[in-house]
Write an enzyme that holds these catalytic residues in place. Structure first.
Site, mmCIF file in Angstrom:
data_model
loop_
_atom_site.group_PDB
_atom_site.id
_atom_site.type_symbol
_atom_site.label_atom_id
_atom_site.label_comp_id
_atom_site.label_asym_id
_atom_site.label_seq_id
_atom_site.Cartn_x
_atom_site.Cartn_y
_atom_site.Cartn_z
ATOM 1 N N SER A 151 -13.327 10.373 -34.629
ATOM 2 C CA SER A 151 -12.538 9.978 -33.644
ATOM 3 C C SER A 151 -11.757 8.387 -33.500
ATOM 4 C CB SER A 151 -13.063 10.495 -31.941
ATOM 5 O OG SER A 151 -11.675 10.799 -31.312
ATOM 6 N N ASP A 180 -9.902 21.859 -33.222
ATOM 7 C CA ASP A 180 -10.056 20.218 -32.944
ATOM 8 C C ASP A 180 -8.149 19.935 -32.680
ATOM 9 O OD1 ASP A 180 -10.195 17.772 -31.877
ATOM 10 O OD2 ASP A 180 -10.616 16.835 -33.992
ATOM 11 N N HIS A 233 -13.898 18.630 -32.710
ATOM 12 C CA HIS A 233 -14.332 16.940 -32.861
ATOM 13 C C HIS A 233 -15.427 16.866 -33.032
ATOM 14 C CE1 HIS A 233 -11.648 13.943 -31.937
ATOM 15 N NE2 HIS A 233 -12.244 13.314 -31.615
#
Length: 466
Positions: A148, A401, A426
């Protein structure tokens, strides 16, 4: 030493036996602010080959580093095979790494040093100090790993400090989710697709729910009913409706991010394939369902996310995820350099239409922090779409995601490569191996380790100095 549920342990690097952590400059790029702070990092050398074995360096995100450490099982799983030391570095202003202690969030003057550039410099200084002071680490190749925002940092660390890290794995890293790089609506299209594929009429009924909320809350009795139906901790008022809708919207987004194939508790404790469970409550015929029936289903769907354990007496609309994340700090970063446009149209997605309005966003930031965002700065400082001159970076993205909308999903060159995991959410590839993992993520992890070994071999041939 802090025990982990997996049976591993790590040392707090600030007092790690044979060396002490360096004091980190508060401002790496100026000379007037000469203060320093202690940066927390965690170390595990259980499997490390002390004759120059590699270092896997996790570039910490916007939160407590112990939480990311415990949710990045991939590094623990591959450490023995690689003979690697593991280092998890906390991002400044998050967790316990506070440059001004309790005053770090007191005002914008103190927040001024919360930037990705300063964080990358922190990581670079820390790596160099570790290699200098830890016996046997002088010739250790360092690979940056992150997911991320942490994945963005790992890629940028390789781009900005190629002398410090030999390669980077950037998982679910939306380095292109900036103005004029990708369409602002793609993010919510992917969220919608996740719900559409997980149950009959699921996305259609969520799309209808916004109007149903408006209809029912037109009266005080309806407002009271909705508060009770959702078991809200605080009864809704008319002025709360926009916030209530935003809370629901973020709930669906978070479910898309953590739609893992097994039980997990990354943002909240959840069942395996949680969107499929949610959609079982939303399989009404859209042409005949009443507003009350529909919102009853929506409330049950929301409970899958907020009360899967059954231990939550009421739902709090001011919270959507774990307390381990630093929301104020991240919002400040969004209000300065992490400007990521998102928008909806209500047609290609299941949300109410909302344009991206930079001026309104800038005004809100100015009201909250007294600062205004620099929309184009990330493209200037990190290269935007033009990253072909870099090397040894893996960008991995999951097809489920929503952040893959701003990710690198195609090979840029022979050594800046993309790995796409069609049924991955994710940064699924950074999690521990699990018996329910789809073969696509197992394959992705194998490819990632193969690249690691290639980079390590290349580095040793070049004898890169520490």
């Amino acid at each position: 030493v802090l025990a982990r549920t997996t049976g591993h342990s790590y040392n707090n690097g600030q007092s790690n036996g044979n060396y002490r952590a360096p004091l980190i400059q508060i401002d790496h790029f100026g000379f007037l602010e000469d203060g320093t702070f202690k940066q927390r990092y965690l170390v595990n050398n259980e499997h490390w080959d002390q004759k120059g074995g590699p270092i896997l360096f996790y570039t910490g995100n916007e939160g407590d580093i112990t939480w990311f450490c415990n949710n990045t099982g991939f590094m623990w799983d591959v450490a023995e095979d690689l003979g690697a030391m593991l280092v998890f570095a906390e991002h400044r202003y998050y967790g316990e790494s506070l440059p001004f202690g309790q005053d770090s969030y007191s005002d914008t003057k103190h927040l001024n040093y919360l930037t990705s550039e300063q964080a990358l410099a922190d990581f670079s200084v820390l790596i160099r100090e570790l290699k200098r002071k830890v016996l046997g680490a002088q010739e250790s190749p360092v690979i940056a790993i992150g997911g991320s925002y942490g994945g963005m940092l790992s890629a940028w660390l390789r781009m900005k400090y190629p002398n410090v890290v030999v390669g980077a794995l950037a998982a679910s890293a939306p380095i292109w989710q900036f103005p004029d790089m990708v369409p602002c609506g793609d993010f919510y299209k992917i969220v919608t697709q996740d719900f559409a594929r997980s149950g009959l009429n699921c996305d259609s009924n969520i799309r209808r729910s916004w109007k149903a909320i408006d209809n029912i809350t037109a009266t005080d009795d309806g407002l009271q009913w909705l508060s009770g139906e959702f078991s809200l901790c605080s009864p809704l008022k008319k002025t709360d409706l926009d916030d209530f809708k935003a809370w629901l919207q973020e709930t669906w987004v978070n479910l898309a991010m953590v739609d893992y194939p097994y039980e997990a508790n990354f943002l909240q404790p959840l069942p395996r394939w949680p969107i499929q469970v949610v959609c079982k409550h939303l399989n009404f015929d859209p042409s005949s369902v009443s507003d009350y029936q529909l919102l009853g289903g929506i409330s049950e769907a929301a409970r899958v996310y907020y009360n899967y354990t059954g231990n939550c007496p009421c739902l709090n609309t001011s919270s959507t995820a774990t307390g381990n994340l630093g929301f104020i700090g991240w919002y400040y970063q969004a209000c300065t350099e992490m400007v990521m446009p998102l928008c909806t149209d209500g047609v290609q997605d299941m949300f109410e239409p909302q344009d991206w309005n930079f001026q309104a966003f800038s005004d809100e930031c100015n009201s909250l922090f007294g600062v205004r965002p620099r929309a184009d700065w990330a493209a200037t400082v990190y290269g935007g779409l033009d990253i072909a001159s870099h090397s040894n970076i893996i960008f991995s993205n999951g097809g489920l995601d929503p952040w893959s909308s701003g990710g690198v999903t195609r090979n840029i060159s022979d050594s800046v490569v993309a790995i796409v995991i069609p049924d991955g959410a994710h940064h699924l590839d950074l999690r521990y191996n699990n018996e329910y993992d789809p073969h696509t993520v197992l394959s992705a992890r194998i490819q990632e380790v193969e690249y690691f070994k290639l980079w390590i071999t290349q580095a040793r041939k070049l004898q890169i100095p520490g």
